[in-house]
Design an enzyme around this catalytic site. Structure first.
Site, short mmCIF file in Angstrom:
data_model
loop_
_atom_site.label_atom_id
_atom_site.label_comp_id
_atom_site.label_asym_id
_atom_site.label_seq_id
_atom_site.Cartn_x
_atom_site.Cartn_y
_atom_site.Cartn_z
N CYS A 186 0.86 -1.15 -0.15
CA CYS A 186 0.06 -0.15 0.01
C CYS A 186 0.85 1.24 0.08
O CYS A 186 1.79 1.58 0.80
CB CYS A 186 -1.13 0.23 1.27
N TYR B 274 -5.38 6.66 -8.92
CA TYR B 274 -6.65 5.73 -8.70
C TYR B 274 -7.94 6.33 -9.50
O TYR B 274 -8.83 5.41 -9.64
CB TYR B 274 -6.97 5.63 -7.16
#
Length: 337
Positions: A44, A175
């Site tokens: 992440c 994203y």
């Protein structure tokens, strides 16, 4: 990571647990070495920030770290890297258990990084932008000798301004492109992302670092996106105008950081690829994890020393990574020096 789709526009669920751990304990959570556990996944980028800052500041002993596996399902991150599939300190199989200990009706994202209060087993905070700033400002009594000033007072307004646009257009921008629900929203995200990358290239052409002549919080936040760009975002998220390795200034800048102690030695490309290509089944339904790209270029000379700068300012580099926290062999190019 947690996502919300509103219509065809991607939106991040940013309803975080915003308790703070402070030197004076004014919010009920005082800085105490060993009391808390930083839960991360090396996959992440948001957690990657905390891993880097913790290492640069030398907080390994004061703020122990738990590393979740690279994949998860709707029930959250798991501790499948640990013997028996449980974190050896918290005694839990899934990070979700620490969130439910805080609130049995917790309905927000089960995200990393998260800091858990070990005595109660409850999440204290998952407010990732604040976590790294507080590491710099609130945990100073436990910084290593020679720790760099990643958030120096005189530079904070500029750091904050850079962080704001980098977050909106780059960190979150990839994203926004990858999870776009329409051609129109994807095109807007794509243009916004590469417009900002061009802006960053211009800014960094004559400056080794984003703000001033030393490493700051701003460099950490940009790095964790750049280091994932060619392995994941270029193809998986359709951010494909160019690879990072085809953007000369940003590629040299990213290699400079990667080769700096505290940055590349925290990166696990195997976990990064397995997370994105296995967890995002709606984008990659076959579950095939790409074999490439060739990672050896990360160790190529970058030439950024010619721009001057003092990476750690008046401080010093961190020492070698503790054996228990080393990235597994074969998961990243070997960074030495």
């Amino acid at each position: 990571m947690s996502y919300v789709h509103r219509g065809k526009e991607y939106s991040r669920d940013d309803r975080y647990v915003t308790n703070r751990i402070t030197a004076d304990g004014r919010e009920g959570f005082p800085v105490e070495p060993g009391r808390y556990r930083l839960v991360v996944s090396r996959a992440c980028p948001w957690a990657g920030r905390a891993v880097i800052v913790r290492r640069l500041l030398g907080l390994e002993a004061a703020l122990p770290m738990a590393v979740a596996g690279p994949t998860h399902d709707e029930r959250s991150w798991t501790f499948d890297l640990d013997p028996g599939g449980r974190d050896p300190v918290l005694g839990i199989e899934r990070l979700r258990e620490a969130y439910l200990a805080l609130d049995p009706d917790y309905a927000r994202g089960i995200t990393v990084p998260a800091i858990v209060d070990v005595p109660t087993g409850r999440v204290v905070t998952n407010d990732f932008p604040r976590i790294t700033i507080d590491m710099s400002l609130e945990w100073t009594a436990h910084h290593r000798e020679g720790a760099p000033a990643l958030y120096p007072p005189a530079a904070r307004p500029e750091i904050d301004a850079v962080n704001e646009v980098v977050y909106a257009d780059v960190n979150n921008g990839v994203y926004r492109a990858g999870f776009a629900g329409s051609q129109k929203s994807y095109a807007a995200a794509y243009e916004r992302l590469f417009g900002r990358l061009d802006w960053l290239s211009e800014r960094l052409e004559g400056s080794r670092y984003l703000v001033g002549d030393t490493l700051t919080e701003a460099d950490v936040r940009l790095f964790t996106t750049l280091v994932r760009f060619d392995s994941v975002y270029h193809g998986h998220f359709k951010c494909n105008r160019q690879k990072l390795s085809e953007m000369p200034v940003l590629w040299a800048y990213a290699r400079d950081l990667f080769q700096t102690p505290g940055f590349g030695d925290t990166v696990d490309f195997d976990h990064i690829k397995r997370h994105y290509f296995l967890v995002h089944a709606d984008i990659n339904p076959t579950g095939i994890v790409p074999a490439g790209p060739d990672l050896s270029g990360w160790l190529a000379p970058h030439g950024r020393e010619a721009l001057g700068g003092r990476p750690f300012g008046d401080g010093t580099p961190p020492g070698p990574v503790a054996a228990a926290e080393a990235v597994p062999s074969g998961h990243t190019p070997l960074v030495t020096g």
